[in-house]
Design a protein around this motif. Structure first.
Motif, PDB file in Angstrom:
ATOM      1  N   ASP A  84     -33.335  -5.771  44.313  1.00 44.41           N
ATOM      2  CA  ASP A  84     -33.783  -5.160  43.068  1.00 44.41           C
ATOM      3  C   ASP A  84     -34.463  -3.838  43.467  1.00 44.41           C
ATOM      4  O   ASP A  84     -34.787  -3.636  44.647  1.00 44.41           O
ATOM      5  CB  ASP A  84     -34.776  -6.120  42.388  1.00 44.41           C
ATOM      6  N   ASP A  86     -37.030  -1.600  41.181  1.00 41.72           N
ATOM      7  CA  ASP A  86     -38.396  -1.313  40.720  1.00 41.72           C
ATOM      8  C   ASP A  86     -39.379  -2.412  41.090  1.00 41.72           C
ATOM      9  O   ASP A  86     -39.172  -3.584  40.767  1.00 41.72           O
ATOM     10  CB  ASP A  86     -38.385  -1.057  39.210  1.00 41.72           C
ATOM     11  N   ASN A  87     -40.417  -2.008  41.781  1.00 42.50           N
ATOM     12  CA  ASN A  87     -41.483  -2.901  42.247  1.00 42.50           C
ATOM     13  C   ASN A  87     -40.985  -3.931  43.258  1.00 42.50           C
ATOM     14  O   ASN A  87     -41.640  -4.948  43.501  1.00 42.50           O
ATOM     15  CB  ASN A  87     -42.181  -3.578  41.050  1.00 42.50           C
ATOM     16  N   THR A  88     -39.816  -3.638  43.824  1.00 41.33           N
ATOM     17  CA  THR A  88     -39.274  -4.453  44.917  1.00 41.33           C
ATOM     18  C   THR A  88     -39.093  -3.580  46.164  1.00 41.33           C
ATOM     19  O   THR A  88     -39.542  -3.939  47.248  1.00 41.33           O
ATOM     20  CB  THR A  88     -37.942  -5.102  44.510  1.00 41.33           C
ATOM     21  N   ASN A 178     -38.295  -9.208  42.099  1.00 41.32           N
ATOM     22  CA  ASN A 178     -39.664  -9.531  41.690  1.00 41.32           C
ATOM     23  C   ASN A 178     -39.742 -10.096  40.270  1.00 41.32           C
ATOM     24  O   ASN A 178     -40.824 -10.150  39.695  1.00 41.32           O
ATOM     25  CB  ASN A 178     -40.587  -8.312  41.848  1.00 41.32           C
ATOM     26  N   ASN A 179     -38.587 -10.488  39.721  1.00 42.04           N
ATOM     27  CA  ASN A 179     -38.608 -11.118  38.391  1.00 42.04           C
ATOM     28  C   ASN A 179     -37.615 -12.265  38.349  1.00 42.04           C
ATOM     29  O   ASN A 179     -36.610 -12.245  39.075  1.00 42.04           O
ATOM     30  CB  ASN A 179     -38.257 -10.097  37.307  1.00 42.04           C
ATOM     31  N   ASP A 182     -33.987 -11.598  38.269  1.00 40.33           N
ATOM     32  CA  ASP A 182     -33.282 -11.197  39.496  1.00 40.33           C
ATOM     33  C   ASP A 182     -32.576 -12.380  40.147  1.00 40.33           C
ATOM     34  O   ASP A 182     -31.702 -12.193  40.993  1.00 40.33           O
ATOM     35  CB  ASP A 182     -34.268 -10.598  40.507  1.00 40.33           C
ATOM     36  N   GLY A 201     -42.111  -4.715  36.116  1.00 38.93           N
ATOM     37  CA  GLY A 201     -40.683  -4.841  35.863  1.00 38.93           C
ATOM     38  C   GLY A 201     -39.853  -4.914  37.101  1.00 38.93           C
ATOM     39  O   GLY A 201     -40.360  -4.830  38.213  1.00 38.93           O
TER      40      GLY A 201
HETATM   41 MG   LIG Z   1     -38.164  -5.209  39.598  1.00 41.14          MG
END
Ligand SMILES: [Mg+2]
Length: 201
Positions: A84, A86-88, A178-179, A182, A201
C-alpha cells in the motif's frame, strides 16, 4: 501559559493522559490547509515517534522472512512484495508525503534481492504519473504502480491489482498495508499490518 500550567501539561503528557500532536514535530506538514480535519485526527493518533515505533514492531521479522523465501524460491518464480502507499511507505499523515525511512530500506533490500517492489493503492488512476514521481523522489525502487479506477470500490481495486500482478507472473510473498481494506481477499503469502489508529488512510 503560566509555569504551573506548563508543568501540568508536561506531567499529563508524561503520564500518557495527553498526547503531543504531530504538529509539534519540526517536520510535520503544514496544517493550515485542513484545520478541522487535523484537530479531529490529532486527538486520536499518537506521536510521530510512537507511530514509527509501531511501524517497526509491525515489520518485525520481515527481512529474515524475505531472505528465507528468496532462498527457497523455485527456478521459475518471480517474487514480489505488494505495498500500500499512504501511511505504509509514504508518511502521508505525519510527514506530509516523504518516505518512511524503514520502509525505504526494506524496499531497497528487496530490489537488491531481485524481488519486485509493486505498489497497490486506493489513489485513483488519474494520479498515476504523480504517484510514480512521488515514490521515485522519495527514493523507492518502483517496479510497478497499480491504482484504483475512478468510482471503483477500494477493496475491489486492491484485489484487482493483486490479480493483475499475479497475471503478470508475480508471486506476492508479502502484502504490506495499514488498513483492513488492504487485506480483504487473497493472492499473497504473508500480511504485514501497519497501524492506522482508526484514522490514517
Ligand atoms: Mg494506507
Amino acid at each position: 501559559m503560566t509555569r504551573l500550567l506548563r508543568l501540568l501539561a508536561a506531567l499529563a503528557v508524561a503520564a500518557g493522559l495527553a498526547s503531543v500532536p504531530p504538529a509539534a514535530s519540526a517536520s510535520a506538514p503544514a496544517v493550515g490547509a485542513h484545520p478541522a480535519r487535523w484537530t479531529v485526527a490529532a486527538k486520536k493518533v499518537p506521536t510521530r515517534a510512537q507511530w514509527l515505533a509501531d511501524v517497526k514492531a509491525a515489520m518485525q521479522g520481515f527481512g529474515p522472512y524475505v531472505r528465507q523465501r528468496v532462498a527457497a524460491k523455485s527456478g521459475d518464480e518471480e517474487l514480489a512484495v505488494n505495498f500500500d502507499i499512504d501511511n505504509t511507505v509514504i508518511a502521508t499523515y505525519y510527514d506530509g508525503g516523504g518516505a518512511i525511512p524503514r520502509m525505504r530500506r526494506f524496499a531497497r533490500m528487496l530490489d537488491r534481492l531481485d524481488v519486485a517492489v509493486v505498489f497497490n493503492s486506493g489513489r485513483v488512476a488519474t494520479q498515476q504519473a504523480r504517484t510514480v514521481s512521488q515514490l521515485t523522489r522519495a527514493g523507492f525502487p518502483v517496479t510497478e504502480v497499480c491504482l484504483r479506477p475512478k468510482g471503483g470500490a477500494l477493496v475491489v481495486g486492491k484485489q484487482r491489482c493483486r490479480d493483475h500482478f499475479a497475471d503478470e507472473g508475480y508471486t506476492l510473498i508479502a502484502n504490506v498495508g495499514n488498513n483492513d481494506t488492504d487485506f480483504v481477499g487473497d493472492g499473497y503469502e504473508r500480511a504485514y499490518r501497519l497501524p492506522n489508529y482508526g484514522v490514517l488512510g
